[in-house]
Structures are given as C-alpha cells and as structure tokens.
Enzyme design. Sequence first.
Site, mmCIF file in Angstrom:
data_model
loop_
_atom_site.group_PDB
_atom_site.id
_atom_site.type_symbol
_atom_site.label_atom_id
_atom_site.label_comp_id
_atom_site.label_asym_id
_atom_site.label_seq_id
_atom_site.Cartn_x
_atom_site.Cartn_y
_atom_site.Cartn_z
ATOM 1 N N SER A 61 1.707 4.925 1.276
ATOM 2 C CA SER A 61 0.999 4.270 0.163
ATOM 3 C C SER A 61 0.173 5.268 -0.655
ATOM 4 C CB SER A 61 0.057 3.194 0.703
ATOM 5 O OG SER A 61 0.750 2.311 1.544
HETATM 6 N N1 SAM Z 1 0.829 3.198 6.795
HETATM 7 C C1 SAM Z 1 1.907 4.087 6.522
HETATM 8 C C2 SAM Z 1 1.478 5.511 6.286
HETATM 9 O O1 SAM Z 1 0.268 5.788 6.233
HETATM 10 O O2 SAM Z 1 2.380 6.342 6.175
HETATM 11 C C3 SAM Z 1 2.804 3.604 5.420
HETATM 12 C C4 SAM Z 1 3.622 2.459 5.871
HETATM 13 S S1 SAM Z 1 4.970 1.995 4.889
HETATM 14 C C5 SAM Z 1 4.248 1.537 3.369
HETATM 15 C C6 SAM Z 1 5.376 0.459 5.689
HETATM 16 C C7 SAM Z 1 5.984 0.605 7.059
HETATM 17 O O3 SAM Z 1 6.115 -0.693 7.642
HETATM 18 C C8 SAM Z 1 7.382 1.219 7.067
HETATM 19 O O4 SAM Z 1 7.392 2.388 7.825
HETATM 20 C C9 SAM Z 1 8.254 0.127 7.669
HETATM 21 O O5 SAM Z 1 9.302 0.603 8.476
HETATM 22 C C10 SAM Z 1 7.236 -0.663 8.499
HETATM 23 N N2 SAM Z 1 7.619 -2.050 8.817
HETATM 24 C C11 SAM Z 1 8.252 -2.979 8.070
HETATM 25 N N3 SAM Z 1 8.378 -4.140 8.755
HETATM 26 C C12 SAM Z 1 7.819 -3.936 9.973
HETATM 27 C C13 SAM Z 1 7.647 -4.746 11.140
HETATM 28 N N4 SAM Z 1 8.068 -6.024 11.191
HETATM 29 N N5 SAM Z 1 7.029 -4.209 12.226
HETATM 30 C C14 SAM Z 1 6.601 -2.922 12.200
HETATM 31 N N6 SAM Z 1 6.746 -2.094 11.134
HETATM 32 C C15 SAM Z 1 7.338 -2.601 10.033
#
Ligand code: SAM
Length: 215
Positions: A61
Amino acid sequence: MDLEAKKEKLIKRLIKYGYLKSREVIDAMREIPREVFIPKSQQKYAYDDIPLEIGYGQTISAPHMVAIMLEALKLKENSKVLEIGTGTGYHAALVAKIANKGKVYTIERIEELAKKAEENFKKLGIKNVKVIVGDGSLGLPTYAPYTHIYATCSAPSIPTELVEQLDKKGRLLIPVGRIYGELWLVEKNEEIKKKNLGGCAFVPMIGKGGYDEKD
Ligand code: SAM
C-alpha cells in the site's frame, strides 16, 4: 537524493497533510526501512507515496494509506494484533514496532509472500510477529481475542467473525468494496460503533469470508 533523505521528505509531507500525527507512528515510520520490503527493481520508488507491485498480482500500500490506518488503530505498546494480508510484511513491521511489548499475528494466503515477509522480519531483528499461511477472511480464532484487527485487502462486507474475535474494547479496520471501496472502523465497547473513514483502493480479500478468486 539518497533514500534516507527521501524518507524524511515523505514523512514531513505526511505530517503536513495530516496523515501522520502521533509520535509513536512517526517514529515507527522513521525506523522501519520500506526499501527492505520491496523488490530490487522498485527500490528507487521506496519513498514515493504510491502503492508498488510485489509480485503474485499483489501490491504494498501507499505510505499515506499505511499512515491513515496506523493512526486510526490507536495501538498501545502491549497490543495484541491480527493483520489479514501480510504481503511484504512492511505494515506488520510498523505495527510490531509500535506494539513492541505486544504481539502481531499476520496471516497471508500466498505462501511465497509469507516466506519472504518472514525473511524481512528476520533481517530487521523483529521478533514479535508470527506469520501464518492461510485464509484470514474469517479471522484467526486460534489466537483470539485481539485488541486490534486490520485487513490490508478489501472484503465484500464486515465479517462478523472478525468483530467476534475482538476483545471487549477492540478496534477493527477493514476496507469494504471491490477494488474501490471504503475504509471502515469498528469500535467494540458496550455497543458496537461503525464509522466510515473514507474512500480507499485495496486488492480483494480472497476466501470464505471474502471474494471468490474467479470474480
Ligand atoms: N500489508 C502488506 C504490506 O505491507 O506489504 C500489503 C498487503 S497487500 C495490499 C494485500 C495482501 O492480502 C496480499 O498479499 C494478498 O495475498 C492478501 N490476501 C488476500 N486475501 C487474503 C486472505 N483471505 N487471507 C490472507 N491474506 C489475504
């Protein structure tokens, strides 16, 4: 301009525009190097206020969004936090720095990202984060209750399971809506209060309480 100078410039800008407010959040942003978490090819953009590609169709993000979420969470040094969507681990590293006497549980559905995030925590000597591989769309009941839960991916609605996994005075932050959605804050107390914090854009939460991967 070197990365340190770019970081300082970004932090000053985030303070000026009101995204960064509290001493703990500002100190954490100063201490955690975003460049450690992003792919080599994107290093020069580490302190641009934009989301960056991290592979597997996912993103890290933009710093102003991370700042908004960190300020809204109101973490304490002993908070017990659940993050849904580890990604690179940057956001969790900031939370772990603020809640340095507490613990952060972070769940990621893409195993390769979870592994890389673990390496990043090791590199920086961050020990109060536990990474779990799996679907966090219905939370992580094993370690509940949490003082704070936040998702970095966007759900179709606020999953009641997440509200249930908050402790008596817990706070939940969750983006709701496919790609372009709204960031919701849920405050649990004698009653449950929900507040819309405004528009946001996140990758979808994929899973039982989220969207179907094929949607
Ligand atoms: N917080 C992260 C960082 O600082 O790099 C960015 C996260 S990214 C915007 C969103 C993440 O949510 C992705 O890596 C995606 O694979 C994960 N995601 C999506 N659905 C999910 C779920 N049901 N459970 C766990 N992770 C999930």
